[in-house]
Design an enzyme around this catalytic site. Structure first.
Site, short mmCIF file in Angstrom:
data_model
loop_
_atom_site.label_atom_id
_atom_site.label_comp_id
_atom_site.label_asym_id
_atom_site.label_seq_id
_atom_site.Cartn_x
_atom_site.Cartn_y
_atom_site.Cartn_z
N ASP A 47 0.84 -1.20 0.00
CA ASP A 47 0.00 0.00 0.00
C ASP A 47 0.88 1.26 0.00
O ASP A 47 0.37 2.37 -0.12
CB ASP A 47 -1.01 -0.01 1.16
CG ASP A 47 -0.36 -0.09 2.53
OD1 ASP A 47 0.88 -0.22 2.61
OD2 ASP A 47 -1.10 -0.01 3.53
N SER A 48 2.20 1.06 0.09
CA SER A 48 3.13 2.18 -0.13
C SER A 48 2.95 2.77 -1.51
O SER A 48 3.43 3.88 -1.78
CB SER A 48 4.58 1.69 0.05
OG SER A 48 4.82 0.54 -0.72
N LYS A 115 -1.35 -9.37 2.76
CA LYS A 115 -0.66 -8.93 3.98
C LYS A 115 -1.54 -7.92 4.69
O LYS A 115 -2.19 -7.10 4.03
CB LYS A 115 0.70 -8.31 3.64
CG LYS A 115 1.39 -7.69 4.86
CD LYS A 115 2.84 -7.32 4.58
CE LYS A 115 3.06 -5.97 3.96
NZ LYS A 115 2.48 -4.84 4.71
N GLU A 117 -1.77 -5.44 8.55
CA GLU A 117 -0.99 -4.88 9.66
C GLU A 117 -1.68 -5.11 11.01
O GLU A 117 -2.91 -5.05 11.09
CB GLU A 117 -0.79 -3.37 9.44
CG GLU A 117 -0.02 -3.04 8.19
CD GLU A 117 0.20 -1.54 8.01
OE1 GLU A 117 -0.18 -0.74 8.90
OE2 GLU A 117 0.77 -1.17 6.96
N GLU A 184 8.76 -4.23 10.90
CA GLU A 184 9.18 -2.93 10.36
C GLU A 184 9.54 -1.95 11.48
O GLU A 184 8.82 -1.84 12.49
CB GLU A 184 8.05 -2.32 9.51
CG GLU A 184 8.42 -0.94 8.96
CD GLU A 184 7.49 -0.41 7.88
OE1 GLU A 184 6.57 -1.12 7.47
OE2 GLU A 184 7.71 0.74 7.47
O1 KIV Z 1 3.53 -1.15 1.69
C1 KIV Z 1 4.71 -1.49 1.82
O2 KIV Z 1 5.58 -1.13 1.04
C2 KIV Z 1 5.06 -2.31 2.96
C3 KIV Z 1 6.51 -2.59 3.18
C4 KIV Z 1 7.17 -1.38 3.74
C5 KIV Z 1 6.73 -3.77 4.04
O3 KIV Z 1 4.22 -2.72 3.71
#
Ligand code: KIV
Length: 297
Positions: A47-48, A115, A117, A184
């Site tokens: 989600d980055s 994934k 969080e 992280e």
């Molecule tokens: O969204 C992302 O890029 C991430 C990584 C920093 C692990 O969750």
């Protein structure tokens, strides 16, 4: 090399003699192909994307539909990498049904796993997704979707007892069925303790060297993002600077008449006289994609 699968990642504990897992983010097909050709194991459609591609200040703004769009682009590259798609903020917080439906949308877009969080409080959602046969990667420590609750993107787990608390969360996620964990923004010592405590592999980003793998953001590794460099980033190229220089050279060629040259130009077939063409020759000869056009000819 065969396809990287969830069970093969699940088995990658360094203490059992495995090679560290290499994971990188990618958000489109060219990025996925670069990752594959570089020998990366896992592509994270993170989600980055909200921050490094879509121009937002946090990851909170990206939607399930946008994650589906980017996941599908990565999946279409057809790499051997395992594709893990991030579940965006609020896509796994409201109800179990909503959570499973959102996870399924990412799987249908081509991801092999999702994934999400958070720690123990995510266990009911993780269990429900795993129950639907969808593999889940956990994410602990500095969880960017909690940016407001954390008061900024701050290193977590520095206080006394933090390692024990993180271990509890990690074990809860493992017991709920997570096949791996991103750690992280935590002290290296804490990363080491959590990695030792769990049987599933940990993949660190700013969590020190004693993890079962490492992940970085594509644009950080390649120096495409050059505004902020967190301490945990190492740049292996300066593609932003290279791209600016290349684009400036082309702009200069256009302005000085150096582009296009003869080798970048099309010509009429022998015997066809340009003066007898109608007003808009492009419309007749299909310069932009109509049948018969070959831009490489
Ligand atoms: O969204 C992302 O890029 C991430 C990584 C920093 C692990 O969750």
């Amino acid at each position: 090399m065969g396809k990287v699968t969830v069970p093969s990642v699940r088995a990658r504990k360094v203490r059992a003699g495995a090679e560290p897992i290499v994971m990188v983010t990618a958000y489109d097909a060219p990025g996925a192909r670069i990752a594959e050709e570089a020998g990366v194991d896992v592509i994270l459609v993170g989600d980055s994307v909200a921050m490094v591609v879509l121009g937002h200040d946090s990851t909170l703004e990206v939607s399930v539909d946008e994650m589906v769009h980017h996941t599908a682009a990565v999946a279409r590259a057809g790499t051997r990498c395992l594709v893990v798609a991030d579940m965006p903020w609020l896509s796994y917080h409201l109800s179990v049904e909503d959570t499973v439906r959102n996870a399924a949308a990412l799987i249908r877009a081509g991801a092999g796993a999702v994934k999400l969080e958070g720690g123990a409080k995510r266990v009911p959602m993780v269990s429900a997704i795993v129950d639907a046969e969808i593999p889940v990667m956990g994410h602990l420590g500095l969880t960017p979707q909690s940016v407001h609750a954390m008061g900024g993107f701050k290193v977590q787990g520095r206080e006394q007892g933090a390692a024990e608390v993180l271990v509890e969360h990690a074990l809860a996620l493992q017991d709920a069925g997570c096949f791996s964990l991103v750690l992280e923004g935590i002290p290296s010592e804490v990363g080491r303790v959590v990695t030792a405590a769990v049987d599933i592999p940990t993949i660190g980003i700013g969590a020190g060297p004693v993890c079962d793998g490492q992940v970085l953001v594509f644009h950080d590794v390649l120096g495409i993002e050059d505004r902020i460099t967190p301490r945990f980033v190492r740049r292996y190229a300066n593609l932003k600077a290279d791209a600016v220089a290349a684009m400036a050279a082309w702009a200069d060629d256009v302005r000085t008449g150096g582009f296009p040259a003869e080798r970048e130009s099309y010509h009429l077939p022998a015997g066809v006289d340009a003066d007898h063409y109608p007003e808009d020759p492009g419309a007749t000869i299909g310069l932009y994609g109509a049948a018969g056009d070959s831009r490489t000819a």
